[in-house]
Motif scaffolding. Structure first.
Motif, PDB file in Angstrom:
ATOM      1  N   SER A 146       0.824  -1.210   0.000  1.00 38.13           N
ATOM      2  CA  SER A 146       0.000   0.000   0.000  1.00 38.13           C
ATOM      3  C   SER A 146       0.858   1.260   0.000  1.00 38.13           C
ATOM      4  CB  SER A 146      -0.937   0.007   1.213  1.00 38.13           C
ATOM      5  OG  SER A 146      -0.193  -0.057   2.421  1.00 38.13           O
ATOM      6  N   ALA A 147       1.994   1.200   0.678  1.00 34.45           N
ATOM      7  CA  ALA A 147       2.903   2.345   0.714  1.00 34.45           C
ATOM      8  C   ALA A 147       3.611   2.512  -0.625  1.00 34.45           C
ATOM      9  CB  ALA A 147       3.921   2.180   1.833  1.00 34.45           C
ATOM     10  N   ILE A 148       3.970   1.400  -1.244  1.00 31.95           N
ATOM     11  CA  ILE A 148       4.585   1.463  -2.568  1.00 31.95           C
ATOM     12  C   ILE A 148       3.617   2.084  -3.570  1.00 31.95           C
ATOM     13  CG2 ILE A 148       5.405   0.082  -4.520  1.00 31.95           C
ATOM     14  CD1 ILE A 148       7.437   0.312  -2.283  1.00 31.95           C
ATOM     15  N   ASP A 149       2.367   1.641  -3.535  1.00 28.91           N
ATOM     16  CA  ASP A 149       1.357   2.191  -4.448  1.00 28.91           C
ATOM     17  C   ASP A 149       1.193   3.695  -4.242  1.00 28.91           C
ATOM     18  OD1 ASP A 149       0.937  -0.367  -5.382  1.00 28.91           O
ATOM     19  OD2 ASP A 149      -0.857  -0.721  -4.165  1.00 28.91           O
ATOM     20  N   ALA A 150       1.258   4.106  -2.988  1.00 32.41           N
ATOM     21  CA  ALA A 150       1.025   5.511  -2.659  1.00 32.41           C
ATOM     22  C   ALA A 150       2.094   6.427  -3.250  1.00 32.41           C
ATOM     23  CB  ALA A 150       0.970   5.690  -1.144  1.00 32.41           C
ATOM     24  N   VAL A 151       3.334   5.978  -3.300  1.00 36.93           N
ATOM     25  CA  VAL A 151       4.423   6.843  -3.770  1.00 36.93           C
ATOM     26  C   VAL A 151       4.821   6.518  -5.209  1.00 36.93           C
ATOM     27  CG1 VAL A 151       5.276   7.205  -1.432  1.00 36.93           C
ATOM     28  CG2 VAL A 151       6.232   5.344  -2.802  1.00 36.93           C
ATOM     29  N   THR A 152       3.922   5.839  -5.908  1.00 33.80           N
ATOM     30  CA  THR A 152       4.124   5.506  -7.318  1.00 33.80           C
ATOM     31  C   THR A 152       3.142   6.299  -8.166  1.00 33.80           C
ATOM     32  OG1 THR A 152       4.887   3.258  -6.806  1.00 33.80           O
ATOM     33  CG2 THR A 152       4.056   3.649  -9.027  1.00 33.80           C
ATOM     34  N   PHE A 153       3.612   6.831  -9.282  1.00 34.68           N
ATOM     35  CA  PHE A 153       2.737   7.565 -10.200  1.00 34.68           C
ATOM     36  C   PHE A 153       3.102   7.192 -11.626  1.00 34.68           C
ATOM     37  CE2 PHE A 153       1.671  11.361 -12.771  1.00 34.68           C
ATOM     38  CZ  PHE A 153       0.306  11.388 -12.527  1.00 34.68           C
ATOM     39  N   ASP A 154       2.085   6.864 -12.411  1.00 31.41           N
ATOM     40  CA  ASP A 154       2.298   6.415 -13.794  1.00 31.41           C
ATOM     41  C   ASP A 154       3.292   5.258 -13.846  1.00 31.41           C
ATOM     42  OD1 ASP A 154       0.483   8.018 -15.053  1.00 31.41           O
ATOM     43  OD2 ASP A 154       1.923   9.500 -15.789  1.00 31.41           O
TER      44      ASP A 154
END
Length: 424
Positions: free
Chosen positions: A136-144
């Motif tokens: 969930s933290a990885i998803d949060a700081v990932t964009f495109d």
């Protein structure tokens, strides 16, 4: 002859394989390093590197900087800049050559930062970060599909409890909260059974989300699907409005500073507040703990907004290698545990949870880690900034008696206009 030649070639191949000095595991290690965006060589700071860091100044960060400087010989200058201000400041100071090499901010600004070209991807440590960090933290700081941040911790909010006032109340439902407030409230003498920042959309959103309301569709990624005036959002705002019965104060009078001060003085029984304020309550004179937000009518539990705070390397940094090393260092397991103990932050390093000996007797961490099960992550697309701008004014109107559906309809329409204008 042919048989002898074949035997000779086979022997040479075996000899070469032995001379390479690399086992299968060695080769895998090298491949893993390459996949991490780096090379087989260790990342080293640039010659003469010095770093400037923008984040909130506290003893934990100062101690961590001292340890990093000792290990890497790189000087780090800490400037006390609040999380909500770092990115906007970089937008002006970065191009002028005055910006920080590293800055901390909540993940809801990642899309804005990435789209504006202000931050560098987390490339060299990408695979290591992904393998060590909660998804969930990885998803949060990932964009495109690009990882940008170095996640340090989750922040959210729950119910701080003054047990000297509320006794052994279970606090499973809001009915209990209502009863406590009615019994304890003494408004003329600044005594309250319950308090929250009624002008904080970050807090109030939990009621809307709990009833199924949302900001953007498709798990916060679709800017064209707005749910601000949806049935769930309206129902959540109806519950929010009902709290005025036990908190009969003007919306603008309940500031964070006022609420923090009153709770610290022992004049508030139940206080909705965040992990980010835990350190300020460590020296209270009463028995305190943290519990998850109680169930609302209909058995629906509020879903508190969760954010992931991380460090980001500025695209303007002259020393990106040193900056990446520092960001990675700050996001280590050891530093996440120290941050939790010192500041009440929720670790996002895999395997670091409430069962660890460090948190066994920590009532605040136990409560916040339990609350983290009932959270919803803030969207991180660039259009999220319009949510705060356009919906916050609706809180005061609704608190003062305005029609909820009409008010949210208007807020959503203004948000559509902002999104359309921002797309041009």
């Amino acid at each position: 002859m042919k048989k002898g030649l074949i035997l000779f070639i086979a022997m040479m191949m075996l000899l070469l394989a032995g001379c390479s000095g690399k086992s299968d595991s060695d080769k895998k290690s090298t491949d893993d390093q390459a996949n991490a965006g780096g090379t087989s060589e260790e990342l080293v700071p640039e010659d003469g590197a010095t770093l400037k860091l923008w984040t909130v100044k506290n003893k934990f960060t100062e101690d961590a900087i001292a340890e990093f400087e000792k290990q890497y010989g790189v000087k780090v200058e800490l400037e006390d800049v609040f999380y909500t201000e770092t990115l906007d400041r970089l937008k002006t100071d970065g191009p002028a050559g005055l910006g920080a090499d590293l800055l901390a901010f909540g993940h809801d600004r990642v899309g804005d930062a990435a789209k504006s070209g202000l931050i560098l991807p987390n490339d060299y440590f990408e695979e290591e970060t992904k393998s060590n960090t909660e998804q969930s933290a990885i998803d949060a700081v990932t964009f495109d599909n690009i990882l940008y941040g170095y996640p340090q911790y989750m922040y959210t909010y729950a119910m701080y409890v003054n047990r000297d006032i509320v006794g052994d109340a279970k606090l499973d439902t809001w009915d209990e909260v209502m009863d406590i407030a009615k019994k304890y409230n003494d408004i003329p003498n600044n005594k309250y059974g319950f308090m929250m920042e009624t002008n904080s959309l970050y807090d109030v959103n939990s009621f809307m989300a709990g009833y199924g309301g949302y900001v953007f569709g498709k798990n916060g990624t679709d800017k064209n699907d707005l749910g601000i005036n949806s049935e769930g959002s309206v129902k959540g705002m109806e519950f929010f409005k009902s709290l005025k019965e036990i908190l009969p104060i003007k919306n603008t009078e309940i500031t964070r500073d006022v609420k923090t001060s009153l709770f610290h003085e022992g004049k508030v029984g139940l206080n909705i507040d965040g992990t980010f304020n835990a350190a300020s309550y460590k020296d209270v004179s009463f028995d305190m703990e943290v519990v998850p937000l109680p169930e609302m009518p209909g058995g629906k539990r509020p879903l508190a907004y969760s954010g992931i705070s991380g460090l980001y390397v500025s695209a303007y940094s002259k020393y990106p290698n040193a900056a990446k090393l520092f960001a990675h260092f700050m996001a280590s397991k050891d530093n996440q545990i120290k941050s939790a103990e010192a500041l009440g932050n929720i670790p996002v390093f895999k395997g670091v949870d409430s069962s660890m000996p460090e948190f066994k007797d920590n009532k605040l961490m136990q409560g916040f880690i339990e609350q983290s099960k009932y959270t919803t992550p803030m969207p991180n697309i660039p259009e999220m900034e319009y949510y705060w701008v356009n919906v916050v004014p609706a809180l005061e109107l609704i608190w003062n008696g305005a029609d909820i559906q009409k008010t949210l309809d208007q807020a959503q329409e203004k948000m559509k206009e902002s999104i359309e204008a921002g797309s041009k």
